[in-house]
Design a protein around this motif. Structure first.
Motif, PDB file in Angstrom:
ATOM      1  N   ASP A 145       1.081  -1.036   0.071  1.00  9.57           N
ATOM      2  CA  ASP A 145      -0.222   0.147   0.036  1.00  9.57           C
ATOM      3  C   ASP A 145       0.845   1.652  -0.099  1.00  9.57           C
ATOM      4  OD1 ASP A 145      -2.384  -1.935   0.179  1.00  9.57           O
ATOM      5  OD2 ASP A 145      -2.079  -1.890   2.571  1.00  9.57           O
ATOM      6  N   ARG A 146       0.734   2.512  -1.341  1.00  5.33           N
ATOM      7  CA  ARG A 146       1.525   3.118  -0.887  1.00  5.33           C
ATOM      8  C   ARG A 146       0.841   4.530  -0.980  1.00  5.33           C
ATOM      9  NH1 ARG A 146       5.808   1.256  -3.668  1.00  5.33           N
ATOM     10  NH2 ARG A 146       5.645  -0.349  -5.075  1.00  5.33           N
ATOM     11  N   THR A 147       1.589   5.574   0.662  1.00  8.08           N
ATOM     12  CA  THR A 147       1.530   6.706   0.253  1.00  8.08           C
ATOM     13  C   THR A 147       0.402   7.149  -1.056  1.00  8.08           C
ATOM     14  OG1 THR A 147       2.994   8.355   0.205  1.00  8.08           O
ATOM     15  CG2 THR A 147       2.742   6.460   2.502  1.00  8.08           C
ATOM     16  N   ARG A 148      -0.663   8.077  -0.624  1.00  5.73           N
ATOM     17  CA  ARG A 148      -1.581   9.138  -1.663  1.00  5.73           C
ATOM     18  C   ARG A 148      -0.084  10.381  -2.064  1.00  5.73           C
ATOM     19  NH1 ARG A 148      -6.531  11.547   0.001  1.00  5.73           N
ATOM     20  NH2 ARG A 148      -7.174   9.042   0.612  1.00  5.73           N
ATOM     21  N   ASP A 149      -0.870  10.255  -3.455  1.00 10.03           N
ATOM     22  CA  ASP A 149       0.493  10.840  -4.566  1.00 10.03           C
ATOM     23  C   ASP A 149       1.661  10.682  -4.440  1.00 10.03           C
ATOM     24  OD1 ASP A 149      -1.702  12.684  -5.141  1.00 10.03           O
ATOM     25  OD2 ASP A 149      -1.788  13.504  -3.427  1.00 10.03           O
ATOM     26  N   SER A 150       2.569   9.257  -4.073  1.00 10.33           N
ATOM     27  CA  SER A 150       3.943   9.158  -3.640  1.00 10.33           C
ATOM     28  C   SER A 150       3.880   7.610  -4.570  1.00 10.33           C
ATOM     29  CB  SER A 150       3.953   9.204  -2.302  1.00 10.33           C
ATOM     30  OG  SER A 150       5.140   9.485  -2.410  1.00 10.33           O
ATOM     31  N   ASP A 151       5.523   7.132  -4.389  1.00  8.98           N
ATOM     32  CA  ASP A 151       5.444   5.926  -4.141  1.00  8.98           C
ATOM     33  C   ASP A 151       5.893   5.612  -3.469  1.00  8.98           C
ATOM     34  OD1 ASP A 151       4.465   5.158  -6.884  1.00  8.98           O
ATOM     35  OD2 ASP A 151       6.872   5.271  -8.028  1.00  8.98           O
ATOM     36  N   GLU A 152       6.122   6.223  -1.978  1.00  5.54           N
ATOM     37  CA  GLU A 152       6.645   5.476  -1.345  1.00  5.54           C
ATOM     38  C   GLU A 152       5.637   4.540  -0.487  1.00  5.54           C
ATOM     39  OE1 GLU A 152       9.712   6.184  -0.040  1.00  5.54           O
ATOM     40  OE2 GLU A 152      10.030   7.137  -1.558  1.00  5.54           O
ATOM     41  N   PRO A 153       6.161   3.266   0.532  1.00  8.34           N
ATOM     42  CA  PRO A 153       5.441   2.338   0.378  1.00  8.34           C
ATOM     43  C   PRO A 153       5.281   3.009   2.580  1.00  8.34           C
ATOM     44  CG  PRO A 153       7.801   1.269   0.342  1.00  8.34           C
ATOM     45  CD  PRO A 153       7.168   2.939  -0.996  1.00  8.34           C
ATOM     46  N   GLU A 154       3.456   2.561   2.050  1.00 11.79           N
ATOM     47  CA  GLU A 154       3.277   2.560   3.861  1.00 11.79           C
ATOM     48  C   GLU A 154       2.836   1.299   4.248  1.00 11.79           C
ATOM     49  OE1 GLU A 154      -0.090   5.844   5.168  1.00 11.79           O
ATOM     50  OE2 GLU A 154      -1.206   4.501   3.702  1.00 11.79           O
ATOM     51  N   ARG A 155       2.490   0.445   3.944  1.00  8.51           N
ATOM     52  CA  ARG A 155       2.064  -0.721   4.317  1.00  8.51           C
ATOM     53  C   ARG A 155       2.647  -1.727   3.320  1.00  8.51           C
ATOM     54  NH1 ARG A 155      -1.394  -4.888   4.664  1.00  8.51           N
ATOM     55  NH2 ARG A 155      -2.639  -5.186   6.751  1.00  8.51           N
ATOM     56  N   ILE A 156       3.121  -3.001   4.088  1.00  9.98           N
ATOM     57  CA  ILE A 156       3.655  -3.834   3.216  1.00  9.98           C
ATOM     58  C   ILE A 156       3.307  -5.163   3.811  1.00  9.98           C
ATOM     59  CG2 ILE A 156       5.961  -2.980   2.412  1.00  9.98           C
ATOM     60  CD1 ILE A 156       7.458  -4.495   4.142  1.00  9.98           C
ATOM     61  N   ALA A 157       2.740  -6.714   3.334  1.00  6.50           N
ATOM     62  CA  ALA A 157       1.414  -7.190   3.811  1.00  6.50           C
ATOM     63  C   ALA A 157       2.188  -8.394   3.033  1.00  6.50           C
ATOM     64  CB  ALA A 157       0.327  -7.427   3.545  1.00  6.50           C
ATOM     65  N   LEU A 158       2.219  -9.826   3.648  1.00  3.23           N
ATOM     66  CA  LEU A 158       3.315 -10.808   2.881  1.00  3.23           C
ATOM     67  C   LEU A 158       1.757 -11.732   1.814  1.00  3.23           C
ATOM     68  CD1 LEU A 158       4.999 -12.846   5.242  1.00  3.23           C
ATOM     69  CD2 LEU A 158       5.551 -11.993   4.123  1.00  3.23           C
ATOM     70  N   THR A 159       1.882 -12.216   0.453  1.00  2.00           N
ATOM     71  CA  THR A 159       0.824 -12.373   0.312  1.00  2.00           C
ATOM     72  C   THR A 159       0.792 -14.212   0.909  1.00  2.00           C
ATOM     73  OG1 THR A 159       2.495 -12.811  -1.935  1.00  2.00           O
ATOM     74  CG2 THR A 159       0.856 -10.808  -1.859  1.00  2.00           C
ATOM     75  N   GLN A 160       0.298 -14.492  -0.218  1.00  2.00           N
ATOM     76  CA  GLN A 160       0.286 -16.410  -0.213  1.00  2.00           C
ATOM     77  C   GLN A 160       1.959 -17.085  -0.432  1.00  2.00           C
ATOM     78  OE1 GLN A 160      -2.075 -18.084   2.108  1.00  2.00           O
ATOM     79  NE2 GLN A 160       0.284 -20.126   1.497  1.00  2.00           N
ATOM     80  N   GLU A 161       2.080 -15.992  -1.661  1.00  2.00           N
ATOM     81  CA  GLU A 161       3.551 -16.634  -1.689  1.00  2.00           C
ATOM     82  C   GLU A 161       4.616 -16.495  -1.118  1.00  2.00           C
ATOM     83  OE1 GLU A 161       0.880 -15.385  -3.764  1.00  2.00           O
ATOM     84  OE2 GLU A 161       0.736 -16.371  -5.319  1.00  2.00           O
ATOM     85  N   GLY A 162       4.811 -14.981  -0.910  1.00  5.39           N
ATOM     86  CA  GLY A 162       5.179 -14.496   0.111  1.00  5.39           C
ATOM     87  C   GLY A 162       5.209 -15.426   1.391  1.00  5.39           C
ATOM     88  N   TYR A 163       4.540 -16.091   2.463  1.00 11.25           N
ATOM     89  CA  TYR A 163       4.307 -17.539   3.493  1.00 11.25           C
ATOM     90  C   TYR A 163       4.819 -18.888   2.603  1.00 11.25           C
ATOM     91  CZ  TYR A 163       1.556 -14.649   6.402  1.00 11.25           C
ATOM     92  OH  TYR A 163       0.840 -13.672   7.145  1.00 11.25           O
TER      93      TYR A 163
END
Length: 79
Positions: A55-73
């Motif tokens: 999830d990126r901050t509004r009007d920016s490319d900076e990540p605000e939140r990252i989460a594992l996907t099933q592939e990440g697990y």
């Protein structure tokens, strides 16, 4: 799949797992010796490979939140 990830990428995935599968910003320490740029590159790489959702901050490319996907697990052996 996890065999072709760098040690830093695996550490980032493990850190997200340790925080319940989601991690909010900030992802590094600001300053001259910061690894933040490398962490942001790893986030982009892992997102492109489908291991993280970002999830990126509004009007920016900076990540605000990252989460594992099933592939990440799966890459962490958490099937």
């Amino acid at each position: 799949m996890s065999g072709d990830l760098t040690e830093h990428q695996m550490e980032l995935l493990a850190r997200v797992l340790q925080h319940g599968g989601a991690l909010s910003s900030p992802f590094g320490h600001p300053g001259e010796d910061s690894l933040l740029e490398a962490v942001l590159e790893d986030i982009d790489t892992l997102e492109a490979r489908g291991l993280l959702s970002v999830d990126r901050t509004r009007d920016s490319d900076e990540p605000e939140r990252i989460a594992l996907t099933q592939e990440g697990y799966d890459a962490l052996g958490m099937v």
